[in-house]
Write an enzyme that holds these catalytic residues in place. Sequence first.
Site, PDB file in Angstrom:
ATOM      1  N   CYS B  88       0.604  -1.119   0.209  1.00  0.00           N
ATOM      2  CA  CYS B  88       0.117  -0.036   0.172  1.00  0.00           C
ATOM      3  C   CYS B  88       0.954   1.425  -0.084  1.00  0.00           C
ATOM      4  O   CYS B  88      -0.293   2.383  -0.330  1.00  0.00           O
ATOM      5  CB  CYS B  88      -1.256  -0.308   1.388  1.00  0.00           C
ATOM      6  SG  CYS B  88      -2.136  -1.238   1.212  1.00  0.00           S
ATOM      7  N   HIS B 344      -9.647   3.444  -1.540  1.00  0.00           N
ATOM      8  CA  HIS B 344      -8.291   2.674  -1.849  1.00  0.00           C
ATOM      9  C   HIS B 344      -7.495   2.161  -2.411  1.00  0.00           C
ATOM     10  O   HIS B 344      -7.775   0.392  -2.664  1.00  0.00           O
ATOM     11  CB  HIS B 344      -7.881   2.381  -0.065  1.00  0.00           C
ATOM     12  CG  HIS B 344      -6.481   1.691  -0.376  1.00  0.00           C
ATOM     13  ND1 HIS B 344      -5.556   2.570  -0.670  1.00  0.00           N
ATOM     14  CD2 HIS B 344      -5.961   0.443   0.841  1.00  0.00           C
ATOM     15  CE1 HIS B 344      -4.135   1.709  -0.065  1.00  0.00           C
ATOM     16  NE2 HIS B 344      -5.069   0.493   0.709  1.00  0.00           N
TER      17      HIS B 344
END
Lengths: 495, 400
Positions: B88, B344
């Site tokens: 991430c 996201h």
Amino acid sequence: MVGIVEYGGYIPRLRLDRRAVAEANAWYAPNLSGKARGSRAMANWDEDSLTMAVAAARDCLGTAEDRGHVAAVFLASCTLPFTERLNAGVLCEALTLAPATDALEFGGSQRAGLSALIQGLVRARADGGKVLVIGADNRKAQAASGQELDYGDGAGALLVGGDKVLASFLGAGTVTVDFVDHFRQAGRETDYAWEERWIRDEGISKLVPQAVAAALAQAGVAAGDVDHFIFPSSFKKMDEQVANRCGIPTEAVVDALLDRIGDTGTGHALLLLAHVLESAKPGQVIVAAQFGSGAQAVVFRVTEEIASFRPAKGVSAWLARGVAERNYTKFLSFKGQLALERGMRGEQDRKTALTTAYRHRAAILGLVGGRCQETGRVHFPPSRFAHGQGQGQPLQDTQVPYKMAERQGTVLSWSAEYLSFHRAPPHTYGQVDFDGGGRILMEFTDVAKGDIEAGTKVEMVFRIKDIDDLRGYTRYFWKAVPVRPGQALEQQAAE
Amino acid sequence: MAKGIKDRVAILGMGCSKFGERWDASPEDLMVEAYVEALADAGIAAEQIDAAWFSTHMDDVGTGRGGTPLSIALRLPDIGVTRVENFCAGGSEAIRAAVYAVAAGACDIALAVGVEKLKDTGYGGLPVATVGTYIPQWYPNAVAPANFAQLASAYRTRHGVDAALLKRAIAHVSVKSHANGARNPKAHLRNTITEDQVLKAPIVAEPLGLFDCCGVSDGAAAVIVTRPDLARALGKSDLVTFKALQVVASNGWEMQANEWDGSYVHTARVAARRAYAEAGIANPRKDISMTEVHDCFSITELVTMEDLGLSEPGQAVRDVLDGVFDADGAVPCQIDGGLKCFGHPIGASGIRMLYEMYLQLLGRAGTRQLVDPRIGLTHNLGGQPSQNICSVSIVGLEGV
């Protein structure tokens, strides 16, 4: 003199309530109501005959790190997960036995438990080594059959040898005939059985007494002097009938635990032997018999050493710690007899790299970490570099093998999630700090809601990690379970 | 002592696609959407870009491996393109690479683009990641919510926080992000929610419920960077410059040394300390105007406030409930909705966070514009609390 020098057993925690099964099947098989009493031991989804064999062996051998005294492992089962791949070899790795350990498998008949025991005794007498004999079965029957209620899952283990003998081996008897009461062709999952009356009258009643008589004759013991008679059979009062035919007093017949755990198959005689030895008195005579393609029987006399040994937990403790399971669909699902929706996460490929598995077999199957000789820190998995004190040169190749399976741990953090595909949701895992050092993020098993909190004390169990359905491969690793005192069978599995 | 990155590289232009369930768009479409905006904002021609870095996490959901998915989608002018992948934190890594290339003098103008097309995986939630041949043989088949949820169980133990109180505090985190996201036209989730809704939502991973988890979104973001002198030569006046770019990767200490207590993120604390030193920030709670942090789960954001020194250890529960990180609080967090509501798309998130900082610093954030922000912090956490890559980046107006 050779005989039993250590003993242990294993019974899965789940106990399937027979009434729940009969009620679930009442629309289809109302005749099952006659068997709707008590419970049967039920393997968790991540248990099979191999993991139960490991559990029984650990109960027998205890927590001592050095298992160098075990010269051979004889594993008896009719339900081993692999037809080709030495299941006993997996067991040796899980027990961290030396590569020089001999490992053999026995099967083909329910009497294979005693066959392995007798061969183990013969082997021990011949070369003086100790032989670990284990019988285990994860039994599968057709849904809504009587066998489904009669059978149970479990394992028994005995270490036989010549020093500090708890029960000396006096004799054995064997009858081998092709009497087919039931069969299971290779590749089939469940048994096909013939009529009960014929099995009782023409099979068990005639063949078992022959084997028992032969064993008693070799032992030089009169039938009337037998104190404990073990004969596992799910036929009602069959054990008493056989005892009568053999001339063994009825009061010697050992409770086969059928009401509580069912007939656990190949290992049941060994499991009952381990149970009897917990309370047997010096001088007492124990006879155990098993039926299958004939019959086999063995005679022991308990020695003064009997008080010198206790198993790690013992069959009584396993019996006491059960939780009732009343969910029949869970049972079917765990036995692979009910295909539940798995969702997209259930499509994940669980292929095992056999090269990797071999390279790391000590860590994966034996739960062997690495302990840094400089800092004392324990690493799992073991690594070339150790974590130092944050200063100076890297600590390279300072780790030595460090066994973790027999050490307890404490839960540092945990969660229970409903997102991933798991055969018994919620999938519960977290960080476990081991006593003496070492930390592993690992799965918890045999837990219900509320069993795991930060600070919960846990111990290790050898279980199925993943099942590769595509290729038919079961992969094993260790999981954490709460350290539990024995508990009554009142509590229901909450998940 | 390294000289650091402070004020050596400026943002020339930025772009960001609409995030969300972009059933209408391919990864290429999303990259184009972000890139076209960034290029127009930068006011340059594509041929002026010297090199590019491409961040994408999942190689099997339509973006592919290597640098060519970016160069082909954008028809880049025969330049070097490098794919970076750090879970991430990948977007922040792409920024770092582009900024370092410019600072090194190897490039005048560099591009960083991040994209992810998660809704083409078919999963609600992140797909199962492949992690080699060894780890799956012993490691739990773990999912992100449970990996992060463990922060909560350890945090409760470490600080003696009542489970219900912590649950309420992390609920506030989500309520706040929804309120912010509702004011962001590019955000995935634009609905406001109540604390009661959060508390009553189905559990995903104890103690995290549905509203404690961020959205799974499609999206792309892009940034074009250059030296401040070149930016001015290209006609830019108000410059947003990089003050610090720090990344720390776990070395396994958390999972092995029996010392980490599981209640915080070690790498975040180290990265924050280094970033503050690089940026010359002495008092983060006073000096930082706003933050965009890696709120993959509500508990992550709460713990991150302590890791970044914005709350004292054990005090984030109180600070969160007191509204310190609300849009009108002392240090607003996730003004754009955060991962929770902006969304996201893994490879894009680090650049999306920078995009909000950039808009806010230039006064271009519309109805969610903060009053006079001067320094912004972005934080990415790739992996999981016990084993991760953490980035802390600080940007601000030039000379601040």
